[in-house]
Design a protein around this motif. Structure first.
Motif, PDB file in Angstrom:
ATOM      1  N   TYR A 163       0.982  -1.025  -0.024  1.00 16.40           N
ATOM      2  CA  TYR A 163      -0.486   0.264  -0.021  1.00 16.40           C
ATOM      3  C   TYR A 163       0.669   1.744   0.025  1.00 16.40           C
ATOM      4  N   LEU A 164       1.789   2.020   0.305  1.00 16.93           N
ATOM      5  CA  LEU A 164       3.095   1.841   0.313  1.00 16.93           C
ATOM      6  C   LEU A 164       3.545   2.855  -0.669  1.00 16.93           C
ATOM      7  N   PHE A 165       3.504   1.914  -1.960  1.00 16.84           N
ATOM      8  CA  PHE A 165       3.557   1.599  -3.811  1.00 16.84           C
ATOM      9  C   PHE A 165       2.327   2.101  -4.074  1.00 16.84           C
ATOM     10  N   LEU A 166       0.627   2.247  -3.891  1.00 20.44           N
ATOM     11  CA  LEU A 166       0.142   2.411  -4.121  1.00 20.44           C
ATOM     12  C   LEU A 166      -1.022   3.792  -4.063  1.00 20.44           C
ATOM     13  N   PHE A 179      -8.314  12.945  -5.089  1.00 21.25           N
ATOM     14  CA  PHE A 179      -8.631  12.602  -6.354  1.00 21.25           C
ATOM     15  C   PHE A 179      -8.262  10.858  -6.101  1.00 21.25           C
ATOM     16  N   GLY A 180      -9.164   9.775  -6.135  1.00 19.77           N
ATOM     17  CA  GLY A 180      -8.434   8.593  -5.706  1.00 19.77           C
ATOM     18  C   GLY A 180      -9.804   7.264  -5.456  1.00 19.77           C
ATOM     19  N   ILE A 181      -9.142   6.140  -5.027  1.00 19.63           N
ATOM     20  CA  ILE A 181     -10.218   5.363  -4.637  1.00 19.63           C
ATOM     21  C   ILE A 181     -10.219   4.787  -2.949  1.00 19.63           C
ATOM     22  N   VAL A 182     -10.782   4.372  -2.151  1.00 24.36           N
ATOM     23  CA  VAL A 182     -10.950   4.192  -1.268  1.00 24.36           C
ATOM     24  C   VAL A 182     -10.139   2.608  -1.131  1.00 24.36           C
ATOM     25  N   MET A 183      -9.134   2.840  -0.358  1.00 28.36           N
ATOM     26  CA  MET A 183      -8.245   1.529  -0.129  1.00 28.36           C
ATOM     27  C   MET A 183      -8.797   1.280   1.400  1.00 28.36           C
ATOM     28  N   SER A 242      -6.027   4.545  -3.196  1.00 29.90           N
ATOM     29  CA  SER A 242      -5.152   4.569  -3.921  1.00 29.90           C
ATOM     30  C   SER A 242      -5.026   5.781  -4.934  1.00 29.90           C
ATOM     31  N   TYR A 243      -3.115   6.201  -5.244  1.00 31.77           N
ATOM     32  CA  TYR A 243      -3.554   7.442  -5.988  1.00 31.77           C
ATOM     33  C   TYR A 243      -4.625   7.498  -7.305  1.00 31.77           C
ATOM     34  N   GLY A 244      -4.864   8.793  -8.103  1.00 30.96           N
ATOM     35  CA  GLY A 244      -6.030   9.102  -8.408  1.00 30.96           C
ATOM     36  C   GLY A 244      -5.655  10.168  -9.817  1.00 30.96           C
ATOM     37  N   VAL A 245      -4.238   9.301  -9.574  1.00 27.18           N
ATOM     38  CA  VAL A 245      -3.132  10.545 -11.130  1.00 27.18           C
ATOM     39  C   VAL A 245      -4.434   9.627 -13.156  1.00 27.18           C
ATOM     40  N   PRO A 246      -4.925  10.463 -13.562  1.00 26.23           N
ATOM     41  CA  PRO A 246      -5.882  10.274 -14.376  1.00 26.23           C
ATOM     42  C   PRO A 246      -4.814   9.146 -15.766  1.00 26.23           C
ATOM     43  N   PHE A 247      -4.906   8.697 -15.791  1.00 29.67           N
ATOM     44  CA  PHE A 247      -4.386   7.666 -16.975  1.00 29.67           C
ATOM     45  C   PHE A 247      -3.757   8.198 -18.672  1.00 29.67           C
ATOM     46  N   LEU A 248      -5.105   9.673 -18.461  1.00 28.06           N
ATOM     47  CA  LEU A 248      -4.622  10.839 -19.569  1.00 28.06           C
ATOM     48  C   LEU A 248      -3.261  11.314 -19.892  1.00 28.06           C
ATOM     49  N   ILE A 249      -2.973  11.945 -18.199  1.00 28.79           N
ATOM     50  CA  ILE A 249      -1.333  11.995 -18.521  1.00 28.79           C
ATOM     51  C   ILE A 249      -0.216  11.405 -18.552  1.00 28.79           C
ATOM     52  N   PRO A 250       0.093  10.095 -17.878  1.00 27.61           N
ATOM     53  CA  PRO A 250       0.868   9.230 -18.587  1.00 27.61           C
ATOM     54  C   PRO A 250       0.540   8.451 -20.152  1.00 27.61           C
ATOM     55  N   ILE A 251      -1.156   8.828 -21.031  1.00 29.95           N
ATOM     56  CA  ILE A 251      -0.977   8.437 -22.333  1.00 29.95           C
ATOM     57  C   ILE A 251       0.000   9.660 -23.290  1.00 29.95           C
ATOM     58  N   THR A 252      -0.821  10.572 -22.413  1.00 33.46           N
ATOM     59  CA  THR A 252      -0.118  12.065 -23.368  1.00 33.46           C
ATOM     60  C   THR A 252       1.453  11.886 -23.114  1.00 33.46           C
ATOM     61  N   GLY A 253       1.988  12.582 -22.144  1.00 31.53           N
ATOM     62  CA  GLY A 253       2.833  12.160 -22.238  1.00 31.53           C
ATOM     63  C   GLY A 253       3.796  11.262 -22.541  1.00 31.53           C
ATOM     64  N   GLY A 254       3.501   9.846 -23.120  1.00 28.37           N
ATOM     65  CA  GLY A 254       3.617   8.770 -24.090  1.00 28.37           C
ATOM     66  C   GLY A 254       4.147   9.499 -25.269  1.00 28.37           C
TER      67      GLY A 254
END
Length: 274
Positions: A163-166, A179-183, A242-254
């Motif tokens: 959970y320290l990674f998630l 922004f995220g999902i309750v763990m 859990s961290y809620g970084v939208p995957f749209l950001i990595p897609i844009t970076g990709g």
């Protein structure tokens, strides 16, 4: 990389790349601020992209290179279907799927050679771009857990190792604005609050099945539906999400990194081989 000497046939793809980069950057901004991407955002990209795509395929046919493009057509179809299935099985958001499908259809090839040269999957200059975008996006996304682990260690946040990674803890009184999902799961027995982390395996299974994971977005949009949960979160003081970084950001970076820096997968292969 020499953008100015790119083949004339690639000019419409370069236009599509520029339009999609602008569109995705705006989408990332909206996704972070509003936790939703407006549908109308895609209209300008389609209005410009479709004519550019027709121009591209016409130019390919006129140049007599259509035969060289044939091996890429099954890849394009495969990726479009795969991205749709990702959404169908709740592995990816609708905005992420739209972004990846538009990239696959509107920019099937590198408009120009990136810094590290053309990667695999195609015959220059018709080299498949979407795989590089997806791989680079995944690499960027994989960096995030390491970042959160370091952040949690520095801040002294305590939780089972995975959970320290998630994720990370937030104030229960302000959780609906995160922004995220309750763990964690909370129950109250005889006035005593009990809490436990949701198992990683169970969380993934529930996510794929479209289950009852609690999204902080839902807490904000439907507080009346989650009165009990909100009361428990406030009583708990802090809640892990859990961290809620939208995957749209990595897609844009990709997309940006693939266009200009090249394919990280091919780069790693060349690094190992050399």
């Amino acid at each position: 990389m020499d953008i100015f000497s790119m083949p004339a046939v690639m000019l419409p793809l370069a236009v599509n790349a520029l339009v999609l980069i602008i569109t995705l950057i705006y989408g990332c901004r909206e996704d972070i601020r509003e936790r939703a991407v407006p549908v109308v955002m895609w209209y300008p990209a389609l209005a410009i992209g479709i004519p550019m795509l027709i121009w591209f395929w016409y130019s390919v046919a006129e140049a007599g290179d259509l035969r060289m493009m044939m091996p890429l057509i099954p890849l394009i179809l495969f990726f479009v279907v795969a991205f749709y299935l990702f959404t169908r099985f709740n592995l990816m958001g609708m905005a992420d799927t739209k972004a990846l499908i538009l990239i696959t259809v509107l920019i099937p090839c590198f408009p120009f050679a990136p810094v590290t040269g053309y990667p695999i999957f195609g015959f220059p200059p018709y080299v498949f771009l979407p795989f590089s975008v997806l791989f680079n996006a995944v690499v960027i996304n994989l960096i995030l857990p390491v970042t959160f682990f370091i952040m949690n260690v520095i801040r002294g946040n305590r939780a089972p190792l995975p959970y320290l990674f998630l994720g990370f803890p937030v104030q229960g009184s302000d959780i609906e604005n995160q922004f995220g999902i309750v763990m964690e799961e909370f129950t109250e027995v005889n006035g005593e609050l009990q809490r436990k982390f949701i198992g990683v395996g169970a969380a993934i299974k529930d996510l794929v099945a479209g289950g009852k994971r609690v999204y902080t977005k839902s807490l904000k949009e439907h507080p009346e539906r989650y009165r009990k949960e909100l009361a428990l979160y406030r009583k708990a003081g802090t809640v892990w999400i859990s961290y809620g970084v939208p995957f749209l950001i990595p897609i844009t970076g990709g997309l940006i990194s693939a266009l200009f820096l090249g394919d990280l997968f091919g780069f790693l292969i060349r690094l190992v081989v050399s």
